[in-house]
Scaffold this motif. Structure first.
Motif, short mmCIF file in Angstrom:
data_model
loop_
_atom_site.label_atom_id
_atom_site.label_comp_id
_atom_site.label_asym_id
_atom_site.label_seq_id
_atom_site.Cartn_x
_atom_site.Cartn_y
_atom_site.Cartn_z
N ILE A 154 -45.85 23.70 -9.26
CA ILE A 154 -46.32 23.27 -7.94
C ILE A 154 -46.07 24.44 -6.99
O ILE A 154 -44.94 24.91 -6.86
N HIS A 173 -51.71 22.16 -8.28
CA HIS A 173 -50.70 21.37 -7.56
C HIS A 173 -50.13 22.20 -6.42
O HIS A 173 -49.64 23.31 -6.65
N ALA A 230 -47.77 21.93 -2.55
CA ALA A 230 -46.80 21.10 -1.84
C ALA A 230 -46.64 21.57 -0.40
O ALA A 230 -46.74 22.76 -0.09
N THR A 255 -53.91 18.37 -6.38
CA THR A 255 -52.92 17.31 -6.22
C THR A 255 -51.95 17.78 -5.14
O THR A 255 -51.31 18.83 -5.29
N HIS A 278 -48.59 17.37 -2.96
CA HIS A 278 -47.25 16.80 -2.99
C HIS A 278 -46.61 16.97 -1.61
O HIS A 278 -46.66 18.06 -1.04
N VAL A 280 -43.08 17.18 0.13
CA VAL A 280 -41.72 17.40 -0.37
C VAL A 280 -40.66 17.42 0.74
O VAL A 280 -39.47 17.58 0.46
N VAL A 339 -48.63 12.51 -4.07
CA VAL A 339 -47.25 12.22 -4.47
C VAL A 339 -46.32 12.54 -3.31
O VAL A 339 -46.43 13.60 -2.69
N GLN A 369 -42.48 13.24 -2.75
CA GLN A 369 -41.31 13.55 -3.59
C GLN A 369 -39.98 13.28 -2.89
O GLN A 369 -38.92 13.54 -3.46
N SER A 380 -38.69 16.66 -10.84
CA SER A 380 -39.05 17.82 -10.01
C SER A 380 -37.77 18.52 -9.55
O SER A 380 -36.98 17.96 -8.80
N ARG A 404 -41.04 23.74 -8.19
CA ARG A 404 -41.67 23.93 -6.88
C ARG A 404 -41.43 25.35 -6.41
O ARG A 404 -40.32 25.69 -5.99
#
Length: 239
Positions: free
Chosen positions: A36, A57, A59, A79, A81, A83, A100, A102, A207, A226
Motif C-alpha cells: 500500500i 492500493h 492510503a 483501492t 485505504h 489510515v 478500507v 484501517q 497491516s 504501508r
C-alpha cells in the motif's frame, strides 16, 4: 518518461526488491504481501503515475487532503485505504471514497461508519487498530485500542450493517515495552490476529510495517505493508 515518473519507478523497484528479499528470508511467497503506497501530502498527479507503474492500493490519513484527491482519481481502479485517526464528523466524507478504514478503534466510530456505509449503499472494510502502547481501556498515543479491547470491537464491527471485518492494523509504538522493538511489536500483533481469526476466520488481513521497518513486518507475517517515504520521497513540510 518524465523525471517524476522515473524517480517513482526507481523507488518502487527498490521497495519491491526489499519486499521480495524479506519474503524470501521469511520463507513466504511474494504474493502474500500487498504493498500500500501512502500518498499523504503528495498530489493526485503522483497517484496517477503510481497507477501507471502498477500500484493498486493507496492510503491517506487526512480527509481534507484525501477527499479531493480521490475525487480527482475516481476514474482509476484503485483501492483507497484510510489510515489516520478518524473523527466521527469526517466519517460521512471518508466512507464516500475509502474502501478500507484501517484505524477503527472505538465503538462510537463503528456506529458512525455503519450508518454512513448504509446511507451510501457501500460495504466498507474495517481493520481494528491495535495500540501496543495502551493499557486496558485506554487508547494509544497514535490511536488504537488496547489489545484486550480487540475482540469486543471486532464483534461490534461484524454485527454492524455495511461493515466488513477484515483484520488488524498497528503502528510500531514510540513508547512502552515495544518502543524500538518493531519485530517484537509485529509478532505480538500476529498473536492477537491468530486469536481473532479463531472466531472470525475471514478477518485475516494484518497491516503493519512502513518504510523503515517493512522487513520486520514481513518476517512477522504481515499481509499488507504501508510505505510512503521510500516510494515518494521525504514529505513536504506541512504549513
Amino acid at each position: 518518461m518524465t523525471d517524476r515518473k522515473a524517480e517513482l519507478a526507481a523507488n518502487l523497484a527498490q521497495v519491491e526488491e526489499r519486499i521480495v528479499s524479506a519474503c524470501a528470508a521469511a520463507g513466504r511467497k511474494r504474493e502474500e504481501v500487498t504493498l500500500i503506497v501512502v500518498t499523504k501530502t503528495y498530489p493526485a498527479s503522483d497517484v496517477r503515475i503510481l497507477h501507471q507503474l502498477g500500484v493498486r492500493h493507496v492510503a491517506e490519513n487526512r480527509d481534507q487532503d484525501a477527499a479531493p484527491k480521490a475525487a480527482t482519481c475516481a476514474d482509476l481502479p484503485l483501492t483507497w485505504h484510510f489510515v489516520g485517526q478518524l473523527q466521527t464528523n469526517k466519517v460521512r466524507s471518508v466512507t464516500s471514497y475509502a474502501d478500507v478504514v484501517q484505524s477503527v478503534d472505538r465503538a462510537k466510530l463503528v456506529t458512525a461508519l455503519s450508518a454512513a456505509a448504509v446511507r451510501g449503499e457501500r460495504e466498507l472494510g474495517c481493520l481494528i487498530q491495535v495500540a501496543l502502547d495502551a493499557e486496558s481501556g485506554e487508547r494509544g498515543e497514535r490511536g488504537g485500542v488496547a489489545p484486550d479491547g480487540v475482540e469486543e470491537l471486532a464483534a461490534a464491527v461484524e454485527a454492524a450493517p455495511g461493515l466488513r471485518l477484515d483484520g488488524l492494523m498497528t503502528v510500531a509504538p514510540l513508547a512502552g515495552e515495544y518502543a524500538g522493538r518493531q519485530r517484537a511489536a509485529f509478532d505480538r500483533l500476529m498473536e492477537i490476529s491468530s486469536r481473532l481469526r479463531a472466531g472470525h476466520p475471514a478477518a485475516n488481513m494484518v497491516s503493519a510495517g512502513m518504510s523503515g521497518d517493512l522487513e520486520d513486518a514481513v518476517a512477522a507475517g504481515a499481509t499488507h505493508v504501508r510505505v510512503g517515504t521510500a516510494v515518494l520521497g521525504v514529505r513536504p513540510r506541512l504549513g
